[in-house]
Design an enzyme around this catalytic site. Structure first.
Site, mmCIF file in Angstrom:
data_model
loop_
_atom_site.group_PDB
_atom_site.id
_atom_site.type_symbol
_atom_site.label_atom_id
_atom_site.label_comp_id
_atom_site.label_asym_id
_atom_site.label_seq_id
_atom_site.Cartn_x
_atom_site.Cartn_y
_atom_site.Cartn_z
ATOM 1 C CG MET A 1 -1.659 1.317 1.377
ATOM 2 S SD MET A 1 -2.328 1.509 3.016
ATOM 3 C CE MET A 1 -2.230 3.260 3.189
ATOM 4 N N PRO A 2 1.230 1.707 -1.134
ATOM 5 C CG PRO A 2 2.363 1.853 -3.147
ATOM 6 C CD PRO A 2 1.286 1.085 -2.451
ATOM 7 C CG LEU A 3 -0.048 7.798 2.369
ATOM 8 C CD1 LEU A 3 -1.505 7.897 1.940
ATOM 9 C CD2 LEU A 3 0.090 7.971 3.869
#
Length: 126
Positions: free
Chosen positions: A1-3
């Protein structure tokens, strides 16, 4: 999950902001092997003086349209993948919204997988 956090000068249209987010997401999918639907972005506009980007650091001439992209993601990607991502974003923004490549600043922040919780108070990747 890149933010992904995208900081840009105030006054851009909703379509422009959406296109910038699309370009970053598409580049993550094609170069960093991010899964489909793994899109978490915060796009923030800043009034004059609220976004400080040096106009000449490292000999790169930046304009008032310069923006910053910070991606927090799991550690472990190669330098080659990171370089491909930087290029894909800069080229994509140039093609899609007409942003100069010189005006694209990108920072990757790598974290261990156990540093994420996707909900329910759980560490899904731990």
């Amino acid at each position: 999950m890149p933010l992904v956090r995208i900081d840009l000068p105030q006054g851009k249209s909703p379509e422009y902001r959406h296109s910038v987010g699309d370009v970053v997401y598409e580049a993550m999918r094609t170069t960093l092997n991010v899964p489909e639907n793994d899109r978490f972005q915060v796009i923030t506009e800043h009034a004059p003086g609220g976004l400080v980007i040096d106009p000449t650091y490292l000999g790169i001439a930046r304009s008032g349209d310069a923006l910053m992209i910070q991606v927090t993601l799991n550690a472990g990607r190669s330098v080659e993948l990171k370089k491909a991502f930087y290029k894909a974003v800069a080229d994509g923004l140039h093609e899609r919204v007409g942003l100069r490549r010189e005006d694209v600043l990108i920072q990757l922040v790598e974290v261990p997988k156990e540093n994420w919780s996707f909900g329910n108070g759980e560490a899904q990747y731990a």
